[in-house]
Motif scaffolding. Structure first.
Motif, mmCIF file in Angstrom:
data_model
loop_
_atom_site.group_PDB
_atom_site.id
_atom_site.type_symbol
_atom_site.label_atom_id
_atom_site.label_comp_id
_atom_site.label_asym_id
_atom_site.label_seq_id
_atom_site.Cartn_x
_atom_site.Cartn_y
_atom_site.Cartn_z
ATOM 1 N N ALA A 113 0.830 -1.210 0.000
ATOM 2 C CA ALA A 113 0.000 0.000 0.000
ATOM 3 C C ALA A 113 0.864 1.260 0.000
ATOM 4 N N HIS A 157 0.416 4.412 -4.089
ATOM 5 C CA HIS A 157 -0.344 5.660 -4.216
ATOM 6 C C HIS A 157 -0.496 5.991 -5.692
ATOM 7 N N PRO A 176 -4.055 2.644 9.131
ATOM 8 C CA PRO A 176 -4.195 2.063 7.800
ATOM 9 C C PRO A 176 -3.503 2.928 6.756
ATOM 10 N N SER A 210 -3.729 4.345 3.371
ATOM 11 C CA SER A 210 -4.809 4.471 2.382
ATOM 12 C C SER A 210 -4.319 5.212 1.138
ATOM 13 N N ASN A 211 -5.246 5.777 0.394
ATOM 14 C CA ASN A 211 -4.942 6.476 -0.852
ATOM 15 C C ASN A 211 -4.276 5.531 -1.849
ATOM 16 N N THR A 271 -6.009 -1.729 -6.864
ATOM 17 C CA THR A 271 -7.339 -2.180 -6.429
ATOM 18 C C THR A 271 -8.006 -3.040 -7.494
ATOM 19 N N THR A 293 -8.652 -2.048 -0.179
ATOM 20 C CA THR A 293 -8.126 -0.772 -0.677
ATOM 21 C C THR A 293 -7.289 -0.005 0.338
ATOM 22 N N THR A 294 -6.756 -0.686 1.318
ATOM 23 C CA THR A 294 -5.815 -0.062 2.259
ATOM 24 C C THR A 294 -4.802 -1.109 2.696
ATOM 25 N N GLN A 335 -3.661 -2.588 5.884
ATOM 26 C CA GLN A 335 -4.139 -2.614 7.264
ATOM 27 C C GLN A 335 -3.138 -3.346 8.157
#
Ligand SMILES: Nc1ncnc2c1ncn2[C@@H]1O[C@H](COP(=O)(O)OP(=O)(O)OP(=O)(O)O)[C@@H](O)[C@H]1O
Ligand SMILES: [Mg+2]
Lengths: 324, 500
Positions: free
Chosen positions: A90, A94, A152, A154-155, A161, A241-242, A244
Motif C-alpha cells: 500500500a 499511491h 491504515p 490508504s490512498n 485495487t 483498498t488499504t 491494514q
C-alpha cells in the motif's frame, strides 16, 4: 515369484492419491447438493463467483503452507505476514507513483523475506518451527505497525485495487489462486526439489543419508510459503483498498485446517496441492452455505469447528481401515 | 498344541499374502518358519500374535479358537513376539523400553518402582549375556543392541509361546550363542518357539520342525532331521537354485590397484579412536567385531552421517573433509546403512521413488525430474535385486523386511559409488538374494571399486574379504588374512578384554 514392476503400477500411484481424497470429494459433493436443495441461489453464477472470490486468499495461503507441512514443519506467521506485505504494498501504491509491478513485487518480497528468515531460524538455528514462526507472527505484526505508524495506509491507486476486481467475469484473486496452485502442483510433481520436499518430510535422516541438502529444501519451503503469504497480503490490501496493519489476525489457522482436511499429513511427507484445494473449497462452500442459510456468525464458528475436526477424524478412520 | 493356525488367508489390497495356511506349534518345540522374502512368514506370525486379523481361517490357542484383537490379547493368551522391524522409543532408557507396559509398580498408585525396573532389566539382559547400558537412551544403541533389547523384552513376558521374527538378523556369533542358550532353557520349560530366519546354519542348529512357505502357500512341514540345506532351499524357491552354492566358495582375488580410500588416526568421542586403514581399488576389506565395537560408527564417519572429530580421510590421494552424506557422495562414496528404518527408507514414498532418491542428480541432471528415465532405472534395479512389491507405486513401508533391504541396496548402488560401504547388507534377505548380493560385491571389486564390508556373519566376511580388520572396543586390533584365519581366531581378537 517376484512380480516385475510392470504396467499396472503406472496407474497405481494416481489412483491411490485420488482414493485418499475421496472422502473430501464426497463431502464437497454432499454439501453442494444439500445447499443446492436448501437454497436455490447457491448454484447461481453470482454466488459461485462469490465463493471462489472468498476462498482465494485462504487458498493462496493454504498452497504455501502445504509446502511447509510437507516437510514436517508448520508456519504460524501467515496472518502477520499478510498484514506486513499489505502495508508494504500500500505504501508503494499511491496513485501515479510507481507501475503496478512495484507494489506487488515488494509485497511478495517482504513475505519471502519473512519466510526465508523463518527458514533460516529453523534450519541454521534449529529452533522448532512452531516457536520460530510464532516469533515471526509477533515480530512481523510489529514491523507492520511500525511501518504504518499503526494507521491504515490508504490512498491506493486504481491499478492495485483492480487486482481485486474481475477479469472476463472471473475474479482476479481466483485466477491468482489458480496460477499459484498449478505452479505449486507442477513443482511438487516435476522438479527434484519437489521430490525432496516429500523425502525430507517422510524421513529426514534417510533424506540426509541419500545426499539431499535437507537445510536447503526446508529453507525453500519456508521462503516460498512466505512469498505466497506476501502475495495473499497484496491481494487482501487490494480488496480492502488499504494496507491494514491489523489485518489477517488468525489467518494462519484456516489454511492449515484446509491443508490437513485435504489429506496432507501434519507429520510431513504425504499430501499435495490437489487435496489442499479441495479442503479450501470445502471450507469455503460450507461458510457460504451457512451465510445463505442466515445462520448467525456465532453458530457458524461452532459448525466450522465441528467440520474441521470431523473431516479429519473421518479421514483417519478410513485410513486406519485401509492400512489393516 | 499351544498355538495353531487353521487354513488362514490374508490379502492386502490386491496382493494375496497367505492362502489357506495351517501351522501348529507344540509345547517345548522350536518350529522354524522358512521362505523367501515376501513369502508371508511375518504375515502369518502377525496373525498368530493378533496384529493382523485373518480374512479366513482361525487361530487356536491350546485347541480353542480365539479372536485376538491386538498384541495385548495375544500376551494375555501367553503369546509374545519379537518383531522383525524394531520399534524402540528412542527417548526412553534401555530399561524403560525393556519393560514398557509392564513397569513394576511403586508404593504409591500410578508410580513406577524405578529400582525394581532397573533390576529386572539387568536380569533380562543378563540372560542374553548382553553388555548393554541399561540407563542409556535407547536411541544411542546400535541395531544389534536394539534387537537384543527386543529379544529380552519378549523373554520377560513369561509366555507359553514366543514368536521370533528374524531375531538374529543383526547379531554376531556371541550374541547368537547366548540366544540359543536362552532358547534351550525356554524349551526345557515347555515353551514353544516359532523361529524365522534366513540363516541356514541356525535353522539346523535350533529347529525341531521346519515349515516352508512360498508365495503365501504352505509347501511342507517336516521334522528338521528329514531335510538338509539343499532340500530346504529347493522347497523355498520351488526350483533348483544354482547361485546359492557360491555362498560356500571363496571370492577369487585379483591384484589390488592404488589406494582409493586412506584413513589415518580417525577418532570420535567414545565411539572409536585412532583407526587407520586403507582400501585399494578392486579390494574388499571386511570389518569384524562384536556388537558395540564401533564398526558402524567408523562407517558413519566415513559417510558423513556422524563426522569424525580427529584424523584424516584421503580419497584418491587427496585429503578430504566429509561433514555430511552429500559431501561423501560427491566424492564417490556410497553406503548401505544398517538401520533401514532410521537412515534407509522414506516409508510413505513409493518403491521406485525410494530406489532413485540418491541418484536423482545423475538420473535427472537439471532441476526437472525425468520420470521415464527414473522408472526405467528403478524397474531395472527391482528386477535385478528381485524386489517383490505389489507394483512399483506401492509405499515402501508395506514391503516385507527383506524386500525393504533390497530397496536400500538398490538405491545405494544406483548412484554408482566408487567407494562402497556396506553395513550389514544381507540383513534379513533370503538366500537367493544373498547369493545375488555376494555376486554383486565380487562384481563391484572386479570393476575396480573399493568395498568396505561390515557383517555380523563371519562366514560371509571370510569368504568375501581380501583382508579382514578386527575392531574391539573402538580400536582396530588386528588385520588378518581371511584365507588362513579361522572364525575362532577372529573371535579371540574381537572379544573384549575386561579390566580387572
Ligand atoms: N501391511 C501391508 N500392506 C500391504 N502389503 C503387505 C503388508 N504387509 C505385508 N504385505 C505384503 O505381503 C507379502 C508377505 O509379506 P511378509 O512380510 O509376510 O513376508 P516375509 O515372508 O516376512 O518376508 P521377509 O523375509 O522379507 O521378512 C509381501 O508381498 C508384502 O509386500
Ligand atoms: Mg518378514
Amino acid at each position: 515369484m517376484p512380480c516385475p514392476l510392470g504396467k499396472r503400477n503406472r496407474l497405481n500411484p494416481g489412483f491411490r492419491a485420488w482414493g485418499s481424497r475421496m472422502g473430501v470429494v464426497l463431502a464437497l459433493l454432499a454439501t453442494g447438493l444439500a445447499l443446492a436443495c436448501l437454497c436455490p441461489q447457491f448454484l447461481s453464477v453470482a454466488n459461485l463467483t462469490n465463493v471462489v472470490r472468498q476462498v482465494a486468499i485462504n487458498g493462496i495461503l493454504a498452497v504455501g503452507v502445504t509446502l511447509v507441512l510437507l516437510t514436517g514443519g508448520v508456519d504460524l506467521s501467515l496472518g502477520s505476514v499478510v498484514a506486513l506485505s499489505g502495508v508494504v504494498a500500500a505504501h508503494l501504491a499511491h496513485p501515479g507513483e510507481y507501475p503496478l509491478a512495484v507494489p506487488v513485487l515488494a509485497g511478495v518480497l517482504a513475505g519471502a523475506a519473512c519466510g526465508g528468515l523463518n527458514g533460516l531460524v529453523v534450519t541454521r538455528g534449529r529452533v522448532p518451527p512452531f516457536i520460530a514462526t510464532l516469533g515471526m507472527m509477533t515480530a512481523a505484526r510489529g514491523v507492520a505497525l511500525v511501518l504504518s505508524g499503526g494507521r491504515p495506509v490508504s490512498n491506493m491507486g486504481p491499478a492495485l485495487t483492480r487486482l481485486a476486481g474481475d477479469w472476463a467475469r472471473v475474479p482476479v484473486p481466483a485466477l491468482v489462486l489458480a496460477a499459484v496452485a498449478l505452479g505449486a502442483a507442477w513443482m511438487l510433481r516435476n522438479t527434484r526439489q519437489g521430490r525432496y520436499l516429500y523425502a525430507v518430510g517422510g524421513n529426514e535422516q534417510a533424506a540426509r543419508a541419500a545426499g539431499i541438502g535437507v537445510r536447503g529444501v526446508k529453507f525453500l519451503a519456508y521462503a516460498l510459503c512466505g512469498a505466497l503469504a506476501g502475495l495473499a497480503g497484496v491481494v487482501l490490501a487490494a480488496r480492502i483498498t488499504t494496507g491494514q496493519p491489523n489485518a489477517g489476525v488468525a489467518y494462519e489457522l484456516d489454511p492449515i485446517a484446509a491443508v490437513v482436511i485435504g489429506g496432507t499429513s501434519l507429520a510431513g511427507g504425504v499430501g499435495g496441492v490437489g487435496g489442499t484445494l479441495l479442503g479450501v473449497l470445502l471450507m469455503g462452500v460450507i461458510g457460504n452455505g451457512l451465510d445463505l442459510l442466515n445462520v448467525s456468525s456465532y453458530y457458524q464458528q461452532i459448525v466450522k469447528g465441528l467440520i474441521i475436526v470431523g473431516a479429519v477424524w473421518f479421514d483417519r478412520q478410513r485410513r486406519s481401515v485401509e492400512r489393516e | 498344541m499351544i498355538l495353531a493356525a487353521k487354513e488362514v488367508s490374508k490379502a492386502f489390497g490386491g496382493a494375496q499374502a497367505l492362502r489357506g495356511v495351517s501351522f501348529e506349534l507344540a509345547a517345548g518345540e522350536v518350529h522354524a518358519l522358512m521362505g523367501e522374502n515376501g513369502a508371508g512368514k511375518s504375515t502369518l506370525v502377525k496373525i498368530l500374535a493378533g496384529l493382523h486379523a485373518p480374512d479366513a481361517g482361525e487361530v487356536l490357542v491350546r485347541g480353542r479358537p480365539v479372536r485376538l484383537r491386538g498384541p495385548h490379547e495375544a500376551l494375555r493368551n501367553g503369546i509374545a513376539m519379537i518383531h522383525q522391524e524394531l520399534m524402540p522409543v528412542p527417548g526412553l532408557s534401555v530399561a524403560e523400553n525393556l519393560l514398557l507396559g509392564r513397569e513394576p509398580r511403586g508404593r504409591l498408585p500410578g508410580t513406577v518402582d524405578r529400582r525394581a525396573l532397573r533390576r529386572e532389566a539387568v536380569r533380562l539382559l543378563g540372560l542374553l549375556d548382553a553388555d548393554l547400558p541399561v540407563d542409556a537412551p535407547m536411541g544411542t544403541l546400535s541395531v544389534a543392541g536394539m534387537q537384543t533389547v527386543e529379544i529380552a523384552r519378549a523373554l520377560g513376558a513369561a509366555a507359553a509361546a514366543v514368536i521370533m521374527d528374524e531375531p538374529t538378523a543383526a547379531l554376531s556369533g556371541r550374541e547368537v550363542a547366548a540366544l540359543f542358550r536362552v532358547i534351550a532353557a525356554l524349551k526345557a520349560r515347555g515353551v514353544g518357539i516359532i523361529y524365522i530366519t534366513h540363516k541356514m546354519d541356525e535353522v539346523f542348529r535350533v529347529a525341531d520342525r521346519i515349515t516352508v512357505l512360498r508365495d503365501g502357500c504352505l509347501v511342507r512341514t517336516a521334522p528338521a532331521g528329514e531335510l538338509d540345506e539343499s532340500r530346504l532351499i529347493a522347497l523355498m524357491v520351488g526350483r533348483e537354485l544354482s547361485g546359492w552354492r557360491h555362498l560356500a566358495t571363496q571370492r577369487p582375488r585379483a591384484d589390488a590397484g592404488e589406494p582409493l580410500l586412506v584413513v589415518r588416526g580417525l577418532s570420535r568421542g567414545g565411539a572409536f579412536r585412532d583407526v587407520s586403514f586403507e582400501i585399494r581399488r578392486g579390494e574388499v576389506v571386511g570389518l569384524a567385531g562384536l556388537m558395540g565395537a564401533g564398526r558402524s560408527e567408523v562407517a558413519a564417519a566415513l559417510f558423513g552421517l556422524a563426522p569424525a572429530e580427529a584424523g584424516e580421510i584421503r580419497v584418491r590421494g587427496a585429503a578430504v573433509r566429509v561433514r555430511r552424506p552429500s559431501d561423501a557422495m560427491r566424492l564417490g562414496i556410497g553406503m548401505v546403512t544398517e538401520d533401514r528404518r532410521g537412515y534407509g527408507l522414506v516409508p510413505q514414498m513409493a518403491v521406485w521413488q525410494n530406489i532413485t532418491l540418491a541418484a536423482l542428480p545423475q538420473l535427472c541432471p537439471g532441476p526437472l525430474l525425468r520420470r521415464t528415465a527414473e522408472r526405467a532405472a528403478a524397474g531395472e534395479a527391482a528386477a535385478r535385486y528381485g524386489i517383490k512389491a505389489d507394483g512399483a507405486g506401492q509405499a515402501v513401508r508395506l514391503l516385507s523386511g527383506g524386500n525393504q533391504q533390497k530397496v536400500v541396496i538398490a538405491r545405494t548402488l544406483l548412484a554408482q559409488p566408487e567407494i562402497v560401504i556396506l553395513d550389514e547388507p544381507t540383513r534379513g534377505i533370503d538366500i537367493g538374494a544373498k547369493a545375488e548380493v555376494h555376486a554383486l560385491i565380487a562384481a563391484l571389486a572386479a570393476q575396480g571399486r573399493a568395498v568396505l564390508l561390515i557383517s555380523s556373519e563371519m562366514p560371509e566376511l571370510l569368504r568375501l574379504s581380501d583382508r579382514l580388520l578386527v575392531m574391539r572396543q573402538g580400536g582396530l586390533v588386528a588385520e588378518l588374512d581371511p584365507l588362513t584365519v579361522t572364525q575362532e581366531e577372529v573371535l579371540s581378537y574381537a572379544m573384549p578384554v575386561r579390566k580387572a
